[in-house]
Design a protein around this motif. Structure first.
Motif, mmCIF file in Angstrom:
data_model
loop_
_atom_site.group_PDB
_atom_site.id
_atom_site.type_symbol
_atom_site.label_atom_id
_atom_site.label_comp_id
_atom_site.label_asym_id
_atom_site.label_seq_id
_atom_site.Cartn_x
_atom_site.Cartn_y
_atom_site.Cartn_z
ATOM 1 N N ASP A 115 0.824 -1.212 0.000
ATOM 2 C CA ASP A 115 0.000 0.000 0.000
ATOM 3 C C ASP A 115 0.854 1.256 0.000
ATOM 4 N N VAL A 116 1.941 1.235 0.758
ATOM 5 C CA VAL A 116 2.846 2.393 0.790
ATOM 6 C C VAL A 116 3.507 2.592 -0.572
ATOM 7 N N LYS A 117 3.928 1.498 -1.198
ATOM 8 C CA LYS A 117 4.504 1.600 -2.541
ATOM 9 C C LYS A 117 3.528 2.286 -3.497
ATOM 10 N N ALA A 118 2.285 1.825 -3.496
ATOM 11 C CA ALA A 118 1.292 2.390 -4.412
ATOM 12 C C ALA A 118 1.088 3.873 -4.148
ATOM 13 N N ALA A 119 0.991 4.251 -2.878
ATOM 14 C CA ALA A 119 0.775 5.651 -2.521
ATOM 15 C C ALA A 119 1.972 6.513 -2.915
ATOM 16 N N ALA A 120 3.176 6.044 -2.597
ATOM 17 C CA ALA A 120 4.377 6.825 -2.905
ATOM 18 C C ALA A 120 4.556 6.997 -4.412
ATOM 19 N N ARG A 121 4.273 5.937 -5.171
ATOM 20 C CA ARG A 121 4.423 6.026 -6.624
ATOM 21 C C ARG A 121 3.415 7.019 -7.210
ATOM 22 N N TRP A 122 2.209 7.041 -6.651
ATOM 23 C CA TRP A 122 1.208 8.002 -7.132
ATOM 24 C C TRP A 122 1.644 9.433 -6.825
#
Length: 478
Positions: free
Chosen positions: A56-63
């Motif tokens: 979830d953190v990966k997805a948020a940071a990439r966005w």
């Protein structure tokens, strides 16, 4: 289940954004930048979250990285319009575009490249990763683009960023056993890559060239058919306002040298099958090199003999008769330094560089000897099947060591700050030298004139980054 995943992803995004209060602000489309300087200072942590955080953190940071880059005018772009202008003779042949495969410490390496580009006012440069490298370096396309865009934010680079899928290559063995399955695997990768901002795709179906056939047309027939099929597939999935730069390949690196007649045979078949869509913008050829260089018994590299005459002849025909940017050279980073300016003299459109950057990092004095020894022991235990019975240990370790990049990725990314700074400084010197030799200093103006990438916004994540099953890449080129 999907609804719960979306709630969790949104919660992580909200939490991460809360830490950027006063720096970025949510808008209807994406993000607005409120404090650019503060964002620069937070880029290191944001990229680390995008690479090593939980799903979830990966997805948020990439966005956040993607939308921040869009707001700053740092946009993934296609180099198609620049190459087609070369084909029309509207751009002087005074430079060769470097296409750089970043296998290790991608964020720090990209930062060094962007610093070099800014110092030379260079805009014509490509960052790429091959189908094979995605596998053994453990870098899926969305991670790779996040590291690149984060590096551009960190170093104050603005403008188009060319991200390329290099050697999206058909496996000859897998195609022979299951053509539909191999085609679908590459289609899936193309979709994943384009969603991550890879608006430049090199299709490599040269593995399907059959030199046993009696005529050039027959030899190139399947290569042309498959490349045309992927062209049609890409063209129907491009974002609005983007014409993806597609490359074709007529000679597999390490096999026989290409000829102008090979190009004619390929293009006749390709143009007959690609339909009404825009075609390829460049053509990769074989001129005498091999990926990673030829390793001698003591582990050193043999002198590479590139036939620059082939590059010049095929490139000239590609421009004059087919309107492309020209010919592309693979496997060139292990050339002696004095040879790089010859690519410009031969009118080379693009040159691919990879192994030298990997070697600089792996062999750098700032890397602890204990870490280097661990990678060697890991290779002996886990990559023994890579060893040719005739190889010395030095040859085996040099050729196989790229397979340790994925397993040791976080260890290299986590080197002490002073070690990373020393490696970054030497990488920057290397980029400055290469960009100078290839003549891309001062190309920012022509890129800004010809390449006008549209804003491409992404919806907020509806779930965490999903794990992707790896594939066998041992028979694919880098």
């Amino acid at each position: 289940m999907k609804e719960r995943a979306g709630i969790m992803a949104q919660a992580k995004l909200d939490h991460l954004l809360a830490g950027f209060a006063g720096i970025v602000e949510r808008t209807a489309e994406g993000l607005a930048i409120k404090d650019g300087s503060a964002l620069v200072g937070r880029a290191d942590g944001l990229v680390r979250d995008a690479v090593f955080g939980d799903p979830d953190v990966k997805a948020a940071a990439r966005w956040i990285i993607w939308e921040s880059a869009q707001a700053l005018g740092i946009r993934p772009a296609s180099i198609h319009s620049l190459y087609m202008a070369m084909g029309r003779g509207e751009v002087a042949g005074t430079f060769t575009v470097p296409a750089m495969n970043l296998r290790m410490v991608t964020y720090d390496t990209a930062r060094a490249a962007f610093r070099a580009a800014r110092s030379l006012d260079a805009g014509a440069l490509i960052f790429e990763i091959a189908r094979s490298e995605i596998g053994y370096t453990g870098q899926r396309p969305a991670e790779y683009s996040a590291a690149l865009l984060g590096a551009a934010i960190r170093e104050g680079f603005r403008g188009p960023v060319f991200i390329q899928g290099d050697h999206f290559q058909t496996s000859g063995k897998r195609y022979a056993a299951d053509p539909a399955g191999e085609i679908q695997a590459i289609r899936d990768l193309i979709v994943e890559a384009m969603e991550a901002g890879f608006f430049n795709i090199d299709i490599d179906s040269s593995t399907l060239v059959d030199l046993s056939k009696p005529t050039l047309a027959e030899q190139q027939s399947l290569n042309a058919e498959v490349c045309a099929d992927f062209t049609r597939f890409i063209r129907t999935r491009e974002p609005a306002g983007v014409t993806v730069s597609i490359g074709g390949e007529i000679g597999e690196v390490g096999r026989k040298n290409s000829t102008p007649e090979d190009l004619d045979a390929f293009m006749a078949g390709y143009n007959a099958l690609k339909g009404p869509h825009a075609g390829i913008s460049k053509i990769s050829i074989q001129t005498g090199t091999s990926h990673g260089g030829v390793v001698q018994a003591d582990g050193t590299l043999a002198q590479v003999a590139i036939d620059f005459g082939v590059l010049k002849a095929v490139g000239a025909k590609a421009r004059a008769e087919y309107g492309m940017g020209g010919a592309v050279q693979h496997g060139a980073s292990t050339l002696p330094e004095h040879a790089f300016h010859r690519f410009v003299e031969a009118g080379t459109c693009e040159v691919h560089l990879a192994t030298a950057f990997q070697s600089l990092v792996m062999d750098h004095p700032a890397v602890p000897e204990t870490l280097r020894r661990e990678t060697i022991e890991w290779l002996k235990a886990n990559a023994a099947d890579e060893r040719n019975p005739k190889d010395t240990e030095a040859q085996f370790l040099y050729k196989a060591r790229k397979k340790a990049i994925g397993p040791f990725k976080e260890r290299f990314w986590s080197l002490p700050a002073e070690a990373r700074a020393a490696i970054g400084a030497d990488l920057e010197k290397t980029f400055v030298f290469l960009f100078g030799q290839l003549g891309v200093g001062g190309t920012r103006e022509i890129v800004d004139k010809l390449v006008l990438p549209p804003a491409v916004h992404k919806p907020v994540p509806e779930g965490g980054v999903a794990a992707v099953k790896g594939e066998h890449v041992g028979d694919l080129a880098d």
